[in-house]
Design an enzyme around this catalytic site. Structure first.
Site, PDB file in Angstrom:
ATOM      1  N   ASP A   1      27.095  43.468  35.175  1.00 15.19           N
ATOM      2  CA  ASP A   1      28.266  43.972  35.941  1.00 15.19           C
ATOM      3  C   ASP A   1      27.741  44.313  36.735  1.00 15.19           C
ATOM      4  O   ASP A   1      28.300  45.043  38.093  1.00 15.19           O
ATOM      5  CB  ASP A   1      29.591  44.141  35.344  1.00 15.19           C
ATOM      6  CG  ASP A   1      30.349  42.447  35.052  1.00 15.19           C
ATOM      7  OD1 ASP A   1      29.973  42.020  35.715  1.00 15.19           O
ATOM      8  OD2 ASP A   1      31.656  43.101  34.580  1.00 15.19           O
TER       9      ASP A   1
ATOM     10  N   GLN B   1      35.666  41.841  30.940  1.00 11.13           N
ATOM     11  CA  GLN B   1      35.833  41.175  31.679  1.00 11.13           C
ATOM     12  C   GLN B   1      37.736  41.950  31.654  1.00 11.13           C
ATOM     13  O   GLN B   1      37.956  42.926  31.072  1.00 11.13           O
ATOM     14  CB  GLN B   1      36.815  40.089  30.558  1.00 11.13           C
ATOM     15  CG  GLN B   1      37.687  38.821  31.876  1.00 11.13           C
ATOM     16  CD  GLN B   1      36.565  38.736  33.336  1.00 11.13           C
ATOM     17  OE1 GLN B   1      35.575  38.512  32.499  1.00 11.13           O
ATOM     18  NE2 GLN B   1      37.080  38.773  34.305  1.00 11.13           N
TER      19      GLN B   1
ATOM     20  N   LYS C   1      32.138  31.643  32.323  1.00 16.04           N
ATOM     21  CA  LYS C   1      30.814  32.495  32.524  1.00 16.04           C
ATOM     22  C   LYS C   1      30.020  32.046  30.962  1.00 16.04           C
ATOM     23  O   LYS C   1      28.621  31.695  30.944  1.00 16.04           O
ATOM     24  CB  LYS C   1      31.370  33.656  32.056  1.00 16.04           C
ATOM     25  CG  LYS C   1      31.363  34.779  33.563  1.00 16.04           C
ATOM     26  CD  LYS C   1      32.629  35.986  33.269  1.00 16.04           C
ATOM     27  CE  LYS C   1      33.007  36.448  34.294  1.00 16.04           C
ATOM     28  NZ  LYS C   1      33.224  37.588  34.685  1.00 16.04           N
TER      29      LYS C   1
HETATM   30  C1  BQF Z   1      35.275  29.045  42.928  1.00 16.17           C
HETATM   31  C2  BQF Z   1      37.520  37.400  39.891  1.00 16.17           C
HETATM   32  C3  BQF Z   1      39.074  38.873  40.631  1.00 16.17           C
HETATM   33  C4  BQF Z   1      39.397  39.661  39.311  1.00 16.17           C
HETATM   34  C5  BQF Z   1      38.751  39.809  37.906  1.00 16.17           C
HETATM   35  C6  BQF Z   1      34.501  29.761  40.865  1.00 16.17           C
HETATM   36  C7  BQF Z   1      35.112  31.657  39.945  1.00 16.17           C
HETATM   37  C8  BQF Z   1      36.580  31.754  40.417  1.00 16.17           C
HETATM   38  C9  BQF Z   1      36.228  30.650  41.539  1.00 16.17           C
HETATM   39  C10 BQF Z   1      35.267  33.302  38.562  1.00 16.17           C
HETATM   40  C11 BQF Z   1      36.719  36.631  39.399  1.00 16.17           C
HETATM   41  C12 BQF Z   1      36.309  35.764  40.265  1.00 16.17           C
HETATM   42  C13 BQF Z   1      35.628  36.694  37.857  1.00 16.17           C
HETATM   43  C14 BQF Z   1      35.916  29.609  41.845  1.00 16.17           C
HETATM   44  C15 BQF Z   1      34.689  35.383  38.160  1.00 16.17           C
HETATM   45  C16 BQF Z   1      35.033  35.019  40.328  1.00 16.17           C
HETATM   46  O1  BQF Z   1      34.499  27.994  42.853  1.00 16.17           O
HETATM   47  O2  BQF Z   1      35.241  29.591  44.011  1.00 16.17           O
HETATM   48  C17 BQF Z   1      34.183  30.979  40.193  1.00 16.17           C
HETATM   49  O3  BQF Z   1      34.577  32.629  37.472  1.00 16.17           O
HETATM   50  N1  BQF Z   1      34.933  34.204  39.269  1.00 16.17           N
HETATM   51  C18 BQF Z   1      36.021  37.622  36.843  1.00 16.17           C
HETATM   52  O4  BQF Z   1      34.756  37.453  36.401  1.00 16.17           O
HETATM   53  O5  BQF Z   1      36.979  38.300  37.669  1.00 16.17           O
HETATM   54  C19 BQF Z   1      37.573  38.954  38.316  1.00 16.17           C
HETATM   55  C20 BQF Z   1      38.487  37.478  40.574  1.00 16.17           C
END
Ligand code: BQF
Length: 292
Positions: free
Chosen positions: A120, A97, A53
C-alpha cells in the site's frame, strides 16, 4: 461533451495484461507472487474492496490470502497476525484494509508491516523514500493517477497541478508524485480561502475531497485535465465522484469518470506493487544462489 474521457478501466485492463505476463514468467522461475489482505470487522464497503482485490489477484495468476478477523480482535492479536505474514515466504505483499475499528491504532498497524511487504506504500519508510525520490512502494491511488496521465500522453513537467485534499493516503502523496515529475504543485483543503480562484489556475486538477459534486464547472479552467479520485454515494445511493461530471465535462479538456476512472487503477497498482515485491525476492534468491 467537449472533454476527452480517460478510461481508467481500459488502461487498467492493459496494465493487468502486462502484469499477468510477468506473473507467469515469475512462476516459471519459481516464485508465485502472493498478496495477503486482512479485513477486520464487517464494513460492507471494505468487504467489497477486499473481494475485488482477491478476485484480481486470482485473475492475474497470483496467490491470494484473505484473512478475516472479527471486529472484537485486540490490537496485539492483529499485530501478531501481521508478524506471522511478515515471515511467510509465500507472501510478498501485506495490506490491512482501512479503516480499522476505533480501538486499534492505525499507525501501529501500518508500522508493523515490513516496508518490503508494504504494497500500500503507507509505511513511513516508503513515504520517506518516495519523498526523497528513492525506490519505494508508491501508494496505489496516486500512483494509478500518474499512470493514467502517462498512458494518455499528458505532459506533466512545468504544469500547474492543483490537488484538492490532503489525506495521507491520496492528497499528500499525490502532490509529491507530481512534484517528482517537475510539476508546480498547489494543495487546497477545507481551510483554503477562496478555493475556486486557485483551482481555476490548474492545468491539471485532482479532486480528492470526499464530497459528491464538490467540483463544479466554475472551479475549472477551460481545457484543464480533471482527475476525480472521489468515491462517494449520492442521495440516490449511486456511486459518484467529487466532480460534477455532467457539467464539468463540457469545459474540461480531459476528465475521468466515476465509476470506471481512478478506482480500477488503484486495484491494478496494488497488483503491480505485489509483482514488484515478488520480483525483488526472486532477484535476491538468484543472487544468493538459492534458485537459478
Ligand atoms: C470504479 C477506497 C475509500 C476508502 C477506502 C473500482 C474501486 C473503487 C471504484 C476500489 C477504495 C476505492 C479502495 C472502482 C479500492 C478504490 O470502477 O470506479 C475499484 O476497489 N477501490 C479501497 O480499498 O479502500 C478505500 C476508497
Amino acid at each position: 461533451m467537449s472533454a476527452k474521457l480517460i478510461s481508467g478501466k481500459e488502461i487498467a485492463l492493459k496494465k493487468k495484461n502486462e502484469i499477468a505476463k510477468e506473473v507467469e514468467a515469475l512462476k516459471q522461475a519459481g516464485v508465485t507472487p502472493g498478496l495477503a489482505v486482512i479485513l477486520v470487522g464487517n464494513n460492507p464497503a471494505s468487504r467489497s474492496y477486499v473481494t475485488s482485490k482477491e478476485k484480481t489477484c486470482k485473475e492475474l495468476g497470483m496467490h491470494s490470502l484473505l484473512i478475516e478477523l472479527p471486529e472484537t480482535i485486540t490490537e496485539q492479536e492483529l499485530l501478531n497476525k501481521i508478524d506471522e505474514l511478515n515471515h511467510d515466504d509465500k507472501i510478498h505483499g501485506i495490506l490491512v484494509q482501512l479503516p480499522v475499528p476505533d480501538h486499534i491504532n492505525e499507525t501501529s498497524i501500518i508500522e508493523a508491516i515490513y516496508p518490503d511487504k508494504d504494497v500500500d506504500g503507507f509505511h513511513p519508510i516508503n513515504v520517506g523514500r518516495m519523498m526523497t525520490g528513492q525506490d519505494a512502494f508508491l501508494p496505489c491511488t496516486p500512483y494509478g493517477v500518474m499512470i493514467m496521465l502517462k498512458e494518455t500522453g499528458i505532459e506533466i513537467e512545468g504544469k500547474h497541478v492543483v490537488v484538492v485534499g490532503r489525506s495521507n493516503i491520496v492528497g499528500k502523496p499525490q502532490g509529491q508524485l507530481f512534484l517528482n515529475e517537475n510539476a508546480t504543485v498547489t494543495y487546497c483543503h477545507s481551510r483554503t480561502v477562496d478555493i475556486k480562484s486557485i483551482t481555476k489556475q490548474a492545468d491539471i486538477l485532482v479532486a480528492a475531497v470526499g464530497k459528491p459534486y464538490f467540483i463544479t464547472e466554475d472551479f475549472v479552467k477551460p481545457g484543464a485535465v480533471v482527475i476525480d479520485v472521489g468515491i462517494n454515494r449520492n442521495s440516490e445511493g449511486k456511486l459518484c465522484g467529487d466532480v460534477d461530471f455532467e457539467n464539468v465535462k463540457e469545459k474540461a479538456g480531459y476528465i475521468t469518470p466515476v465509476p470506471g476512472g481512478v478506482g480500477p487503477m488503484t486495484i491494478t497498482m496494488l497488483m503491480f506493487n505485489t509483482l514488484k515485491s515478488a520480483k525483488k525476492v526472486l532477484q535476491k534468491l538468484q543472487s544468493t544462489g538459492q534458485i537459478r
